[in-house]
Scaffold this motif. Structure first.
Motif, PDB file in Angstrom:
ATOM      1  N   ILE A  70     -44.421 -37.407  -3.616  1.00  0.00           N
ATOM      2  CA  ILE A  70     -44.816 -37.138  -5.164  1.00  0.00           C
ATOM      3  C   ILE A  70     -44.327 -38.490  -5.936  1.00  0.00           C
ATOM      4  N   ARG A  71     -43.021 -39.029  -5.792  1.00  0.00           N
ATOM      5  CA  ARG A  71     -42.547 -40.150  -6.339  1.00  0.00           C
ATOM      6  C   ARG A  71     -43.015 -41.433  -5.789  1.00  0.00           C
ATOM      7  N   ILE A  72     -43.764 -41.455  -4.894  1.00  0.00           N
ATOM      8  CA  ILE A  72     -44.057 -42.763  -4.035  1.00  0.00           C
ATOM      9  C   ILE A  72     -44.624 -43.806  -4.891  1.00  0.00           C
ATOM     10  N   ARG A  73     -45.536 -43.484  -6.042  1.00  0.00           N
ATOM     11  CA  ARG A  73     -45.829 -44.643  -6.820  1.00  0.00           C
ATOM     12  C   ARG A  73     -45.281 -44.542  -8.233  1.00  0.00           C
ATOM     13  N   HIS A  74     -44.126 -43.773  -8.292  1.00  0.00           N
ATOM     14  CA  HIS A  74     -43.558 -43.565  -9.693  1.00  0.00           C
ATOM     15  C   HIS A  74     -42.842 -44.660 -10.312  1.00  0.00           C
ATOM     16  N   ASP A  75     -42.146 -45.408  -9.425  1.00  0.00           N
ATOM     17  CA  ASP A  75     -41.326 -46.354  -9.903  1.00  0.00           C
ATOM     18  C   ASP A  75     -41.958 -47.537 -10.534  1.00  0.00           C
ATOM     19  N   GLN A  76     -43.476 -47.785 -10.052  1.00  0.00           N
ATOM     20  CA  GLN A  76     -44.331 -48.724 -10.411  1.00  0.00           C
ATOM     21  C   GLN A  76     -45.423 -48.422 -11.458  1.00  0.00           C
ATOM     22  N   ALA A  77     -45.280 -47.158 -11.885  1.00  0.00           N
ATOM     23  CA  ALA A  77     -46.282 -46.609 -12.734  1.00  0.00           C
ATOM     24  C   ALA A  77     -46.251 -46.995 -14.370  1.00  0.00           C
ATOM     25  N   ASP A  78     -45.342 -47.644 -14.748  1.00  0.00           N
ATOM     26  CA  ASP A  78     -44.996 -48.053 -15.951  1.00  0.00           C
ATOM     27  C   ASP A  78     -44.995 -46.793 -16.980  1.00  0.00           C
ATOM     28  N   GLY A  79     -44.548 -45.679 -16.586  1.00  0.00           N
ATOM     29  CA  GLY A  79     -44.414 -44.617 -17.596  1.00  0.00           C
ATOM     30  C   GLY A  79     -45.594 -43.905 -17.748  1.00  0.00           C
ATOM     31  N   LEU A  80     -46.774 -44.028 -17.101  1.00  0.00           N
ATOM     32  CA  LEU A  80     -48.242 -43.297 -17.628  1.00  0.00           C
ATOM     33  C   LEU A  80     -48.548 -42.427 -16.452  1.00  0.00           C
ATOM     34  N   ASP A  81     -47.609 -42.308 -15.283  1.00  0.00           N
ATOM     35  CA  ASP A  81     -48.118 -41.087 -14.364  1.00  0.00           C
ATOM     36  C   ASP A  81     -47.607 -39.747 -14.763  1.00  0.00           C
ATOM     37  N   ASP A  82     -48.157 -38.907 -13.897  1.00  0.00           N
ATOM     38  CA  ASP A  82     -47.734 -37.329 -14.159  1.00  0.00           C
ATOM     39  C   ASP A  82     -47.131 -36.666 -12.616  1.00  0.00           C
TER      40      ASP A  82
END
Length: 529
Positions: A70-82
Motif C-alpha cells: 500500500i505504501r510502496i510509492r507513498h514516499d515519492q508521491a509528494d502528498g497527492l496519493d490516497d
C-alpha cells in the motif's frame, strides 16, 4: 463489415490493450452485449504487448505484505496519493489476477504480464466470451444525443477505409496515454486519442502537468523499460561521476542536466556473478537490443539517452470516479488514460501500479457501463446522435492549408526536447503555448481528414497530440512550484499550499481550476432495477 456499416451494442470499448480488454470482459460478465475496437490488432496492440511487467496486489492474509505494498510509492508521491484508494485498487487487482489463474493463464508469478503472451490470451478470452472484436478500426469521434449523453462512436477501418458507426448505451475509453510519437517502445499508437474524444464530449483531466518523465534507452534503442536500471543500474556522466542518488528513475533529472550541458551519459547494470541467466529472463525485451548488436550489457558501461514517455507513464489523466465515470453521461475511462494520482501522486506511475490500475479500473468501469446499458434498455440503438468530432475532421475553412505532419512536428518541437519538458519555466511555457495555440487554431480552421482510412486517422491523431500538449502546458502554467514529474526552473521548491490537483478542460479555450485534494467526480451510474 461493409462500408458505412452501422452496428448496435450495449457497451462499446475503444482501445484493446490490457485495460480495454479487461473492461470488455467485465462488461460482458455483467450481462452486456459488448464490442471492442482498436487501431491495431487486439492481441499485439498497445504498450503491454511490447513489455514485461508485474502488477501490485494485496494478499488477503499477509498484513506485512499488505502494509508494504500500500505504501510502496507513498514516499515519492509528494502528498497527492490516497492510501485508502491504493488499498482498494490493489485488493481488486488481486481478485483479477486470481481470475486469470482460474482461466488458465500461467505467467510464473501472480500479476505478471509477459509481452504479447498475456494479450493474445485475453483476445482468446474476448472471443470465448462473445465480445465483438473490430481490429484496425480506430474510433474517430463520439456521438451524443441532444442532452449530451454519449450514444456511440464512429470510425474507420484503417486499411480498407470503410466507415463504421456503433450505437451503444455506454462507451469506455481505453486508448492509453500520449507519448507524442517520441519513439519509446510500444507507444507508436499512444497519441492521446482518448483525451480528444473526451474533451469534445465535455470531460476534463487532472494532473496533466505531471508528465515530465523520460525513460532511459541504450543509445540506438527504443526500449524505455526501466526495471533493470531500477533494480541493478547506476548512471554516470562522461567524467565518471555517479548521477543517481538511488538506482533507476531517480537519476533522470541529473542525467538530463548533464545531457543538456553537452555531456555523454552512461549506464552500468551490475548483477551478482552467476545470476546473469536469471536476470536476462526477467525482462527479455530489455536485452533484445544488446543481443542484436553483440553488446554485453551486464557489468559493463554503455551510453544511454532519454526518451519522453509523456502521459503514458505519468500520473495524470481524465478525471474519473471510482467506477470510471467521467462526468459525461454514458462515458467512462480506464487504464493509462484515466487519472492515477491517487495511486502514485505526482510521480511516475509505470509498472506495478499501472498494471494493477489497468485491471482494477477495467473491472469497475466494465461493470458500471454494463449497468448503465441495462437501465438504458434496447431503445439505446435508436437514439439519435450527433457527431462530436472537430479538429482534423470538420475544418472551419474551405481549403486545407495545414497538414497532419506539420501539426505533429510543431507539437513535438514544443514537447519532446529536454529543454522544454524536463525543466519548465514561465517564459518557456508561455512561448510554447503561443506556438501550440496558433497551431491548434490552424488545425481547427484548415486540417482536413483526407480520403483514406490512414489519412483520416492521422489527422485526428495530430489533433490529439496538439490538445494534449496544450492541456499539459496550461496545467504547468498554473502550478508555480516543483512537485514530482513537474519541475520548474523558476520555482525549484515544493510549495505546501499547492498540495492539490489542477483540473483542465476545453478545446479552443482551455480552462483550469484547482482542487483542494485529488478526488473523483461523483459517479453517474444509474440505479439498477
Amino acid at each position: 463489415m461493409s462500408a458505412d456499416a452501422t452496428l448496435a451494442t450495449g457497451v462499446l470499448v475503444i482501445g484493446g490493450s490490457l485495460s480495454g480488454a479487461w473492461a470488455a470482459l467485465s462488461a460482458r460478465a455483467s450481462g452486456a452485449e459488448v464490442a471492442i475496437v482498436d487501431k491495431g490488432w487486439i492481441g499485439t496492440a498497445g504498450i503491454v504487448a511490447a513489455a514485461t511487467g508485474g502488477g501490485y496486489f494485496l494478499l488477503p492474509d499477509d498484513p506485512e505484505q499488505r502494509a508494504r505494498t500500500i505504501r510502496i510509492r507513498h514516499d515519492q508521491a509528494d502528498g497527492l496519493d490516497d492510501l485508502g484508494f491504493c488499498e482498494k485498487v490493489y485488493e481488486q487487482s488481486y481478485r483479477c489476477y486470481r481470475r486469470l489463474d482460474e482461466w488458465g493463464f500461467r505467467a510464473g508469478r501472480m500479476g505478471s504480464f509477459r509481452g504479447p503472451d498475456s494479450m493474445v490470451f485475453l483476445r482468446r478470452r474476448l472471443q470465448k466470451a462473445g465480445v465483438r472484436i473490430l481490429d484496425h478500426s480506430p474510433a474517430l469521434e463520439l456521438l451524443a444525443d441532444a442532452a449530451g449523453t454519449i450514444v456511440g462512436a464512429a470510425g474507420v477501418h484503417r486499411k480498407t477505409g470503410e466507415a463504421w458507426t456503433i450505437r451503444a448505451a455506454s462507451v469506455i475509453l481505453a486508448t492509453g496515454g500520449n507519448a507524442f510519437r517520441s519513439g519509446a517502445m510500444g507507444t507508436g499508437g499512444s497519441t492521446g486519442d482518448g483525451y480528444l474524444l473526451a474533451a469534445e464530449a465535455g470531460a476534463g483531466a487532472v494532473g496533466m502537468e505531471f508528465s515530465g518523465h523520460y525513460g532511459f534507452v541504450a543509445a540506438g534503442s527504443s526500449c524505455t523499460k526501466g526495471g533493470m536500471y531500477h533494480l541493478y543500474g547506476q548512471i554516470f556522466d562522461e567524467d565518471g561521476r555517479k548521477l543517481d542518488p538511488e538506482p533507476g528513475w531517480a537519476a533522470v533529472p541529473a542525467a538530463g542536466r548533464a545531457m543538456m550541458a553537452g555531456k555523454r551519459v552512461y549506464a552500468q547494470i551490475d548483477v551478482p556473478p552467476g545470476s546473469e541467466p536469471a536476470v536476462r529472463g526477467m525482462m527479455p525485451n530489455f536485452f533484445a537490443y544488446f543481443e542484436r548488436n553483440g553488446v554485453e550489457p551486464l557489468n559493463n558501461r554503455w551510453p544511454v539517452g532519454l526518451v519522453l514517455e509523456g502521459t503514458v507513464r505519468a500520473a495524470g489523466g481524465l478525471a474519473v470516479a471510482d467506477d470510471g465515470a467521467t462526468g459525461v453521461a454514458g462515458l467512462y475511462a480506464v487504464g493509462d488514460l484515466a487519472d492515477k494520482t491517487r495511486l502514485t501522486g505526482a510521480q511516475m506511475s509505470g509498472a506495478g501500479a499501472a498494471i494493477a490500475w489497468c485491471v482494477a479500473s477495467g473491472e469497475w468501469a466494465g461493470a458500471s457501463a454494463a449497468g448503465f446499458a441495462r437501465v438504458m434498455g434496447p431503445a439505446h440503438a435508436t437514439r439519435p446522435g450527433a457527431p462530436l468530432g472537430g479538429a482534423g475532421m470538420r475544418p472551419y475553412g474551405a481549403a486545407a492549408t495545414t497538414t497532419a505532419t506539420t501539426l505533429e512536428r510543431t507539437v513535438q518541437a514544443e514537447i519532446l526536447p529536454l529543454e522544454k519538458t524536463l525543466y519548465r519555466s514561465a517564459d518557456g511555457i508561455a512561448a510554447s503555448l503561443t506556438t501550440l495555440d496558433a497551431a491548434w487554431g490552424d488545425a481547427r480552421q484548415a486540417l482536413a481528414p483526407g480520403g483514406t482510412g490512414r489519412e483520416r486517422l492521422r489527422a485526428r491523431e495530430a489533433a490529439a497530440l496538439a490538445l494534449t500538449a496544450r492541456w499539459i502546458y496550461r496545467a504547468a502554467d498554473q502550478r508555480t512550484e516543483s512537485r514530482g514529474l513537474h519541475r520548474r526552473s523558476d520555482h525549484p521548491h515544493t510549495d505546501p499550499a499547492q498540495r492539490r490537483n489542477i483540473h483542465v478542460s476545453g478545446l479552443d479555450r482551455i480552462e483550469t481550476r484547482p482542487a483542494t485534494r485529488p478526488r473523483p467526480l461523483p459517479s453517474i451510474q444509474p440505479e439498477l432495477k
